[in-house]
Design a protein around this motif. Sequence first.
Motif, PDB file in Angstrom:
ATOM      1  N   ILE A  19       0.593  -0.488   0.112  1.00  0.00           N
ATOM      2  CA  ILE A  19      -0.098   0.073  -0.598  1.00  0.00           C
ATOM      3  C   ILE A  19       1.229   1.224  -0.008  1.00  0.00           C
ATOM      4  O   ILE A  19       0.230   2.756  -0.823  1.00  0.00           O
ATOM      5  CB  ILE A  19      -1.036   0.326   1.396  1.00  0.00           C
ATOM      6  N   SER A  41      -5.034  -6.298  10.403  1.00  0.00           N
ATOM      7  CA  SER A  41      -5.526  -6.343  11.634  1.00  0.00           C
ATOM      8  C   SER A  41      -7.895  -5.733  10.555  1.00  0.00           C
ATOM      9  O   SER A  41      -8.055  -5.804  10.908  1.00  0.00           O
ATOM     10  CB  SER A  41      -6.004  -6.120  12.862  1.00  0.00           C
ATOM     11  N   GLU A  92      10.474  -9.122 -10.766  1.00  0.00           N
ATOM     12  CA  GLU A  92      11.130  -8.690  -9.008  1.00  0.00           C
ATOM     13  C   GLU A  92      12.186  -8.184  -9.674  1.00  0.00           C
ATOM     14  O   GLU A  92      13.001  -8.424 -10.582  1.00  0.00           O
ATOM     15  CB  GLU A  92      11.428 -10.175  -8.625  1.00  0.00           C
ATOM     16  N   PRO A 146       9.155  -5.122   4.552  1.00  0.00           N
ATOM     17  CA  PRO A 146      10.949  -5.669   4.926  1.00  0.00           C
ATOM     18  C   PRO A 146      11.743  -6.054   4.379  1.00  0.00           C
ATOM     19  O   PRO A 146      12.792  -6.355   4.627  1.00  0.00           O
ATOM     20  CB  PRO A 146       9.637  -6.837   5.258  1.00  0.00           C
TER      21      PRO A 146
HETATM   22  C1  LIG Z   1       0.713  -8.135  12.238  1.00  0.00           C
HETATM   23  C2  LIG Z   1       0.229  -6.364  11.945  1.00  0.00           C
HETATM   24  C3  LIG Z   1      -1.169  -5.422  11.970  1.00  0.00           C
HETATM   25  C4  LIG Z   1      -1.434  -5.124  11.347  1.00  0.00           C
HETATM   26  N1  LIG Z   1      -3.076  -3.713  11.054  1.00  0.00           N
HETATM   27  C5  LIG Z   1      -2.720  -2.882  10.927  1.00  0.00           C
HETATM   28  C6  LIG Z   1      -4.367  -2.246  11.386  1.00  0.00           C
HETATM   29  O1  LIG Z   1      -4.877  -3.386  11.405  1.00  0.00           O
HETATM   30  N2  LIG Z   1      -4.524  -0.524  10.409  1.00  0.00           N
HETATM   31  C7  LIG Z   1      -3.092  -0.126   9.826  1.00  0.00           C
HETATM   32  O2  LIG Z   1      -3.738   1.357   9.455  1.00  0.00           O
HETATM   33  N3  LIG Z   1      -1.677  -0.707   9.507  1.00  0.00           N
HETATM   34  C8  LIG Z   1      -1.760  -1.328  10.463  1.00  0.00           C
HETATM   35  N4  LIG Z   1      -0.322  -2.062   9.922  1.00  0.00           N
HETATM   36  C9  LIG Z   1       0.444  -1.707   9.089  1.00  0.00           C
HETATM   37  C10 LIG Z   1       0.323  -1.941   7.824  1.00  0.00           C
HETATM   38  O3  LIG Z   1      -0.474  -2.892   7.295  1.00  0.00           O
HETATM   39  C11 LIG Z   1       1.648  -1.827   6.980  1.00  0.00           C
HETATM   40  O4  LIG Z   1       2.440  -0.301   7.481  1.00  0.00           O
HETATM   41  C12 LIG Z   1       1.553  -2.142   5.765  1.00  0.00           C
HETATM   42  O5  LIG Z   1       1.023  -2.237   5.080  1.00  0.00           O
HETATM   43  C13 LIG Z   1       2.526  -1.625   4.856  1.00  0.00           C
HETATM   44  O6  LIG Z   1       2.692  -1.705   3.447  1.00  0.00           O
HETATM   45  P1  LIG Z   1       4.001  -1.729   3.163  1.00  0.00           P
HETATM   46  O7  LIG Z   1       3.493  -1.363   1.625  1.00  0.00           O
HETATM   47  O8  LIG Z   1       4.934  -0.759   3.374  1.00  0.00           O
HETATM   48  O9  LIG Z   1       4.656  -2.807   2.849  1.00  0.00           O
HETATM   49  P2  LIG Z   1       4.451  -4.557   2.039  1.00  0.00           P
HETATM   50  O10 LIG Z   1       3.145  -4.411   2.314  1.00  0.00           O
HETATM   51  O11 LIG Z   1       5.272  -5.665   3.025  1.00  0.00           O
HETATM   52  O12 LIG Z   1       4.376  -4.105   0.414  1.00  0.00           O
HETATM   53  C14 LIG Z   1       6.411  -4.409   0.097  1.00  0.00           C
HETATM   54  C15 LIG Z   1       6.228  -4.856  -1.204  1.00  0.00           C
HETATM   55  O13 LIG Z   1       7.820  -5.136  -1.618  1.00  0.00           O
HETATM   56  C16 LIG Z   1       7.631  -6.048  -3.029  1.00  0.00           C
HETATM   57  N5  LIG Z   1       9.194  -6.404  -3.064  1.00  0.00           N
HETATM   58  C17 LIG Z   1       9.760  -6.731  -2.207  1.00  0.00           C
HETATM   59  N6  LIG Z   1      11.528  -7.489  -2.739  1.00  0.00           N
HETATM   60  C18 LIG Z   1      10.778  -6.603  -3.506  1.00  0.00           C
HETATM   61  C19 LIG Z   1      11.506  -6.899  -5.115  1.00  0.00           C
HETATM   62  N7  LIG Z   1      13.004  -7.120  -4.966  1.00  0.00           N
HETATM   63  N8  LIG Z   1      11.157  -6.286  -6.351  1.00  0.00           N
HETATM   64  C20 LIG Z   1       9.750  -5.885  -6.395  1.00  0.00           C
HETATM   65  N9  LIG Z   1       9.439  -5.659  -5.264  1.00  0.00           N
HETATM   66  C21 LIG Z   1       9.754  -6.328  -4.485  1.00  0.00           C
HETATM   67  C22 LIG Z   1       7.235  -7.183  -1.886  1.00  0.00           C
HETATM   68  O14 LIG Z   1       6.974  -8.852  -2.975  1.00  0.00           O
HETATM   69  C23 LIG Z   1       5.615  -6.736  -1.406  1.00  0.00           C
HETATM   70  O15 LIG Z   1       4.413  -6.613  -1.952  1.00  0.00           O
HETATM   71  C24 LIG Z   1      -0.639  -3.955  10.231  1.00  0.00           C
HETATM   72  C25 LIG Z   1       1.091  -4.745  10.372  1.00  0.00           C
HETATM   73  C26 LIG Z   1       0.779  -5.820  11.034  1.00  0.00           C
HETATM   74  C27 LIG Z   1       2.274  -6.257  10.120  1.00  0.00           C
END
Ligand SMILES: Cc1cc2nc3c(=O)[nH]c(=O)nc-3n(C[C@H](O)[C@H](O)[C@H](O)COP(=O)(O)OP(=O)(O)OC[C@H]3O[C@@H](n4cnc5c(N)ncnc54)[C@H](O)[C@@H]3O)c2cc1C
Length: 528
Positions: free
Chosen positions: A30, A63, A194, A244
């Motif tokens: 997101i 969540s 990727e 991550p």
């Molecule tokens: C257990 C848990 C519960 C939560 N509950 C809530 C909640 O209820 N409400 C709320 O507001 N927030 C919540 N959060 C926080 C929220 O979910 C996160 O802040 C948010 O989803 C993070 O999004 P992101 O895009 O940073 O990471 P991610 O969704 O992990 O996206 C990273 C993306 O990078 C991609 N990627 C990795 N390596 C490569 C590569 N080499 N090449 C191309 N792509 C790659 C991966 O495939 C992945 O899709 C929660 C988090 C957790 C862990």
Amino acid sequence: MMIATGTDRAEIREELSTSTYDLLVIGGGILGTSVTWMAAQAGLRVAMVDAGDFAGATSSASSKLVHGGLRYLQTGNVRLVAENHRERRALAADIAPHLVKPLTFLVPIYRGGPHGAAKLGAGVFLYSALSVFGDGMGRVITPHQAAAKVPALRTEGLRAAAVYGDHQMNDSRVAVMTVRAAVDAGAVVLNHAEVVGLRRSGGTATGTATGTATGTVTGAELRDRLSGAEFGVNARLVLNATGPWVDHLRRMEDPDAAPSIRLSKGAHLVLRRHEPWKAALTTPIDKYRVSFAIPWEDHLLLGTTDEAYEGDPADVRPTEADIAQILDEAGHAVRGEQLRREDITYAFAGLRVLPGGPGEVAAAKRETVLTRGRGGMLSVAGGKWTTYRHIGRTVFDTLAHLPGRPLGDDLADILPAVPLPGLASPDAVALRLWTDRERGARMDPLVARHLATHYGTIAFDLVKLIREDPALGERIHPDGPDIWAQAVYARDHEWAATVDDVVRRRTTLTVRGLDTPEVRARIAALLG
Ligand SMILES: Cc1cc2nc3c(=O)[nH]c(=O)nc-3n(C[C@H](O)[C@H](O)[C@H](O)COP(=O)(O)OP(=O)(O)OC[C@H]3O[C@@H](n4cnc5c(N)ncnc54)[C@H](O)[C@@H]3O)c2cc1C
């Protein structure tokens, strides 16, 4: 010049490898999606790629709460709560009322529990005041009133319950609708692609093992995980939004990059529900941690754990110990009949990204970490789902004002409240879906409600598919409301390329435990 706006993967690869973008976003969770959406709205040429499916990692393992964050009050972070509330209310009222739904929460207060009624009563009052009482006033109710809302609530030792209002969503569907909003605004996106190396000024690629950290990052080398095709993308600026994996990509840029984050695992369970739940439970387990029991997708969502994680992010999954802990902690407030193992339909785990450094993970602040590496690549991770537009906007503003202005000066103002596709009152859509067809051939009200709350007015596009082929109006599994038109739509308009994309993230089959081998085989055939 061709612009790939559809979901044909070969066409998108061609577009990605032949243009030069202003911005390449690596990671379609997101956070990456939000920055992509903002950059496209500002008039930039932006591309976004994800190694797996959009929102296939953390962003579909949350969540599902769109919330102010009651627990932040404990650390005195009043400003953060007010900001979260503002975003929550904007999403629910203006951006995505079709996808984000209000939910009442009860905090049961038991004799001998970690917090008393006076403290929690004051807490929920302040919490509601920080959203200007937009969801009513936080208050304390009697055990009898609480049990009327949640019949499965344990009442032995229950002294009272504090009540407050927040919202919930289906995170994977909100994510795919946001990807669509970004593409509608002009972005080019590809999942299952990727990044395996970074391009440098001068055109040399560097991978993780052999890379030398020289030159400016000007793009990436990619591998299509489905076809094996290799291709590259050129961009003036690259944003690493890989959640991550953020440090993994930072080390591709600079093998000496020090860790910027640490990870904490959070697991959840989904269970079949036997009684109506008119409210969710937020049960304090200790001073910092709570256990959620949330009515979601006609089921009960339980969680979550919070434990330091040091393994490969790709391997994160719920263990037997996680399942036992979640059931045990839910049992503080939920009666045993509702916590039977045979009712578990699905278990999942995700990784919270916390700013690097020592300290207890459960007490750590959930903040966004933004760094710039030696090759000029920006890296961002952390934050909340709830504030994704705000984070996307803030990161975009940082990119727009970098020294040397790599994105140029010609940026359009971003409109403050662009809605997600399908915006409408879900009640109105459900009513139309139900009444539009002749008597005897009307859509089942449960299916109508399901489509209205997961697609908004895009549900009318599904109806068009059903008109052309009535078999697409049938349920994929008799025990759930998902219909075949959704699978076809996911394939043709929502970038679903694998069976899991469809059953886990475009529909609710997996979370309901309905992705049987037969269902999976039929969807595989549909995807070709
Ligand atoms: C257990 C848990 C519960 C939560 N509950 C809530 C909640 O209820 N409400 C709320 O507001 N927030 C919540 N959060 C926080 C929220 O979910 C996160 O802040 C948010 O989803 C993070 O999004 P992101 O895009 O940073 O990471 P991610 O969704 O992990 O996206 C990273 C993306 O990078 C991609 N990627 C990795 N390596 C490569 C590569 N080499 N090449 C191309 N792509 C790659 C991966 O495939 C992945 O899709 C929660 C988090 C957790 C862990």
